[in-house]
Design an enzyme around this catalytic site. Sequence first.
Site, PDB file in Angstrom:
ATOM      1  N   GLY A 180      -6.223  -4.809  -1.777  1.00  0.00           N
ATOM      2  CA  GLY A 180      -5.470  -4.919  -3.202  1.00  0.00           C
ATOM      3  C   GLY A 180      -4.410  -3.437  -2.626  1.00  0.00           C
TER       4      GLY A 180
ATOM      5  CB  VAL B 213      -1.181   0.557   0.982  1.00  0.00           C
ATOM      6  CG1 VAL B 213      -1.394   1.093   1.455  1.00  0.00           C
ATOM      7  CG2 VAL B 213      -1.963  -0.951   1.124  1.00  0.00           C
TER       8      VAL B 213
ATOM      9  CE  LYS C 148     -11.280  -4.873   6.374  1.00  0.00           C
ATOM     10  NZ  LYS C 148     -10.664  -6.184   5.995  1.00  0.00           N
TER      11      LYS C 148
ATOM     12  NE  ARG D  96       8.934  -4.115   9.160  1.00  0.00           N
ATOM     13  CZ  ARG D  96       8.364  -5.557   9.524  1.00  0.00           C
ATOM     14  NH1 ARG D  96       8.253  -6.537  10.566  1.00  0.00           N
ATOM     15  NH2 ARG D  96       7.775  -5.455   8.460  1.00  0.00           N
TER      16      ARG D  96
ATOM     17  CB  ILE E 219     -15.643   0.537  -0.771  1.00  0.00           C
ATOM     18  CG1 ILE E 219     -15.460  -0.774  -2.176  1.00  0.00           C
ATOM     19  CG2 ILE E 219     -17.422   0.332  -0.764  1.00  0.00           C
ATOM     20  CD1 ILE E 219     -16.457  -2.047  -1.575  1.00  0.00           C
TER      21      ILE E 219
END
Length: 430
Positions: free
Chosen positions: A306, A17, A207, A48, A138
Amino acid sequence: MMRTHPLKVALLGCGVVGSEVARIMTTHAADLAARIGAPVELAGVAVRRPSKVREGIDPALITTDATALVKRGDIDVVVEVIGGIEPARTLITTAFEHGASVVSANKALLAQDGAALHAAAEQHDKDLYYEAAVAGAIPLIRPLRESLAGDKVNRVLGIVNGTTNFILDKMDSTGAGYQEALDEATALGYAEADPTADVEGFDAAAKAAILAGIAFHTRVRLDDVYREGMTEVTAADFASAKEMGCTIKLLAICERAEDGQSVTARVHPAMIPLTHPLASVRGAYNAVFVESDASGQLMFYGPGAGGSPTASAVLGDLVAVCRNRLSGATGPGESAYAALPVEGMGDVVTRYHISLDVADKPGVLAQVATVFAEHGVSIDTVRQQGKDGEASLVVVTHRASDAALGGTVEALRKLDTVRGVASIMRVEGE
């Protein structure tokens, strides 16, 4: 008029991401500047493994000292995409203390400590945005937090994990068993090497906690969410679902009680009718169904994970936070004024599909029906098939509480004619 002095952004994490966030900030720099009213500059990237080659990112921006980066004092926005609880929690609060607003994709942290993070943001008059924490690209958090702020949300029902939806969709469409479908998901990159967080419902539960908190203006933590994984779902369950005109999905369900005085949040596999919009969500896609007083039924659909989809949500938040920064304002903070109690699973009322292995002899159905009646659980339909002294009995109930159904099943197990309970599944979406 465009401000020429750039807003500075610190990026914590540069994995799937984070690297996409950095790429979009670079390739869409002119568009972002036009939308914000000022250029945005990537001022540092905390990682890292500094030796890893990161295409398109100036090596001079790379640092392993995330704490020093967020303490710089000239950072306007910190984008946190490292995940986990620590050091993310400390880095976010430190960012607030040193004058930066925060954009995060960290569902686990927000579900566990969202109230404390919101309090820290408010204390320092800074923004905390986290659209990317739920359902990837979304738009969902902002519609619930802003677009529906004048409405009363009663229910949020959704598929919020792409890995589990891919597996269940594959089982449904091909007749594959759970392990076979999981192996395919892993081979295609939809499932992690250790899929526990997904298939056991931990990801979806985090979530659900975030969604319930926003929808019902009530603090809901991860520990408040009932969680049940999908590893026990079988091809036989799908066969039973098809006979009922249903399919099976792992659902996150957040509900306001009928009297409006409490809420529940839960994650578990459930049968849903093929006529319900969520039944047609295929592959690794996500979809969330929202029911409210004034708006009625709304559905949000799209890729739920993704690098690019999640980065899209992060950049949307970044634009909003930067605009707030320029205007000297902050966006919506935590709304927990309702402070409704979060009830346990025992109070949840739904329909049930119960499959029993029973002796194939007269009187069995009457015994089973009596047990249901004694526990106040009304039967909708019964289907029985028998051969060679053994039989399967499938019972579909009318709506009943989880506690009542639990007592019923416990009593059924004590009947000599009941060999075992093959499966129990809730029926939702009607």
